[in-house]
Design a protein around this motif. Structure first.
Motif, PDB file in Angstrom:
ATOM      1  N   LYS A   1       0.871  -1.165   0.000  1.00 17.52           N
ATOM      2  CA  LYS A   1       0.000   0.000   0.000  1.00 17.52           C
ATOM      3  C   LYS A   1       0.908   1.214   0.000  1.00 17.52           C
ATOM      4  O   LYS A   1       1.674   1.417   0.940  1.00 17.52           O
ATOM      5  N   ALA A   2       0.822   1.992  -1.050  1.00 13.22           N
ATOM      6  CA  ALA A   2       1.728   3.126  -1.190  1.00 13.22           C
ATOM      7  C   ALA A   2       0.964   4.438  -1.130  1.00 13.22           C
ATOM      8  O   ALA A   2      -0.209   4.504  -1.480  1.00 13.22           O
ATOM      9  N   ARG A   3       1.653   5.457  -0.688  1.00 17.00           N
ATOM     10  CA  ARG A   3       1.127   6.816  -0.704  1.00 17.00           C
ATOM     11  C   ARG A   3       1.623   7.469  -1.981  1.00 17.00           C
ATOM     12  O   ARG A   3       2.805   7.357  -2.332  1.00 17.00           O
ATOM     13  N   ARG A   4       0.739   8.137  -2.675  1.00 19.12           N
ATOM     14  CA  ARG A   4       1.090   8.776  -3.945  1.00 19.12           C
ATOM     15  C   ARG A   4       1.093  10.285  -3.727  1.00 19.12           C
ATOM     16  O   ARG A   4       0.101  10.854  -3.283  1.00 19.12           O
ATOM     17  N   ASP A   5       2.226  10.936  -4.011  1.00 15.19           N
ATOM     18  CA  ASP A   5       2.376  12.386  -3.853  1.00 15.19           C
ATOM     19  C   ASP A   5       2.567  13.020  -5.226  1.00 15.19           C
ATOM     20  O   ASP A   5       3.325  12.503  -6.055  1.00 15.19           O
ATOM     21  N   ILE A   6       1.910  14.155  -5.441  1.00 16.11           N
ATOM     22  CA  ILE A   6       1.949  14.827  -6.744  1.00 16.11           C
ATOM     23  C   ILE A   6       2.746  16.117  -6.634  1.00 16.11           C
ATOM     24  O   ILE A   6       2.566  16.894  -5.696  1.00 16.11           O
ATOM     25  N   LYS A   7       3.600  16.335  -7.625  1.00 15.18           N
ATOM     26  CA  LYS A   7       4.308  17.604  -7.782  1.00 15.18           C
ATOM     27  C   LYS A   7       4.071  18.077  -9.210  1.00 15.18           C
ATOM     28  O   LYS A   7       4.132  17.285 -10.152  1.00 15.18           O
TER      29      LYS A   7
ATOM     30  N   ASP B   1       7.245  -0.363   5.163  1.00 14.59           N
ATOM     31  CA  ASP B   1       7.487  -1.805   5.040  1.00 14.59           C
ATOM     32  C   ASP B   1       7.069  -2.512   6.331  1.00 14.59           C
ATOM     33  O   ASP B   1       6.498  -1.905   7.234  1.00 14.59           O
ATOM     34  N   ARG B   2       7.342  -3.795   6.408  1.00 14.47           N
ATOM     35  CA  ARG B   2       6.938  -4.587   7.579  1.00 14.47           C
ATOM     36  C   ARG B   2       7.531  -4.066   8.875  1.00 14.47           C
ATOM     37  O   ARG B   2       6.970  -4.228   9.942  1.00 14.47           O
ATOM     38  N   ASN B   3       8.700  -3.494   8.778  1.00 16.65           N
ATOM     39  CA  ASN B   3       9.378  -2.974   9.962  1.00 16.65           C
ATOM     40  C   ASN B   3       9.024  -1.507  10.220  1.00 16.65           C
ATOM     41  O   ASN B   3       9.682  -0.845  11.007  1.00 16.65           O
ATOM     42  N   TYR B   4       8.029  -0.993   9.514  1.00 18.04           N
ATOM     43  CA  TYR B   4       7.563   0.389   9.621  1.00 18.04           C
ATOM     44  C   TYR B   4       8.637   1.402   9.260  1.00 18.04           C
ATOM     45  O   TYR B   4       8.687   2.497   9.813  1.00 18.04           O
ATOM     46  N   ASP B   5       9.505   1.006   8.353  1.00 21.29           N
ATOM     47  CA  ASP B   5      10.473   1.942   7.794  1.00 21.29           C
ATOM     48  C   ASP B   5       9.839   2.576   6.563  1.00 21.29           C
ATOM     49  O   ASP B   5       9.227   1.891   5.746  1.00 21.29           O
ATOM     50  N   LYS B   6       9.999   3.882   6.427  1.00 22.35           N
ATOM     51  CA  LYS B   6       9.451   4.579   5.263  1.00 22.35           C
ATOM     52  C   LYS B   6      10.365   4.324   4.067  1.00 22.35           C
ATOM     53  O   LYS B   6      11.567   4.582   4.126  1.00 22.35           O
ATOM     54  N   MET B   7       9.783   3.799   3.008  1.00 27.18           N
ATOM     55  CA  MET B   7      10.541   3.464   1.802  1.00 27.18           C
ATOM     56  C   MET B   7       9.952   4.230   0.625  1.00 27.18           C
ATOM     57  O   MET B   7       8.773   4.586   0.643  1.00 27.18           O
TER      58      MET B   7
END
Length: 161
Positions: free
Chosen positions: A58-64, A107-113
């Motif tokens: 599940k990804a967050r999509r950011d627009i520029k 990710d599974r370890n709650y690291d922002k990727m």
């Protein structure tokens, strides 16, 4: 003066004509309102590290959004920079934008990727109607050109500004 990027690709991935009662200055306001917006989306893809992300993410999509300047460079088009850029945008003619969609996820370890951005060039031509030409120039195609056009159309329909 038209704001045309001199390296706009000849291969267009998507083209759509709209019956639009406005001008390019209004479209620039619409595009500036999208800068920095984000949303969640499901991506059925493996992340960059297969061992850490074997499943869909599940990804967050950011627009520029950027607008061409001097036929060569792009400058950010946000609510902050809009007033500086607006006087040099013609009411009709052609304006090129760069539409960047960035992706981040936990990710599974709650690291922002982050994943590779998708970059599109959008050519808006306003004569009697608005024509959008969209070409993907970079990325893995997690967002398709039709989605970019649909996003612009949806924001135009609901924009109050």
């Amino acid at each position: 003066m038209d704001r045309i990027y001199y390296r706009f690709p000849q291969k267009i991935d998507f083209e759509q004509r709209y019956g639009f009662n406005g001008d390019l200055k209004y479209l620039a306001r619409v595009m500036a309102s999208m800068y920095g917006k984000s949303g969640h989306m499901e991506i059925d893809t493996v992340g960059p590290n297969v061992k850490r992300n074997p499943d869909a993410i599940k990804a967050r999509r950011d627009i520029k959004v950027d607008i061409v300047q001097n036929r060569l460079d792009f400058v950010p088009l946000s609510q902050v920079t809009l007033q500086k850029e607006l006087p040099s945008i013609p009411a009709s003619g052609t304006v090129d934008f760069r539409f960047t969609v960035g992706y981040t996820y936990m990710d599974r370890n709650y690291d922002k990727m982050s994943l590779v951005d998708d970059v599109f060039l959008v050519r808006a031509t306003m004569n009697a109607d608005l024509t959008l030409q969209i070409a993907q120039t970079h990325g893995q195609g997690r967002t398709i050109p039709e989605e970019v056009a649909n996003t612009i159309e949806t924001v135009m329909e609901h924009f109050k500004g």
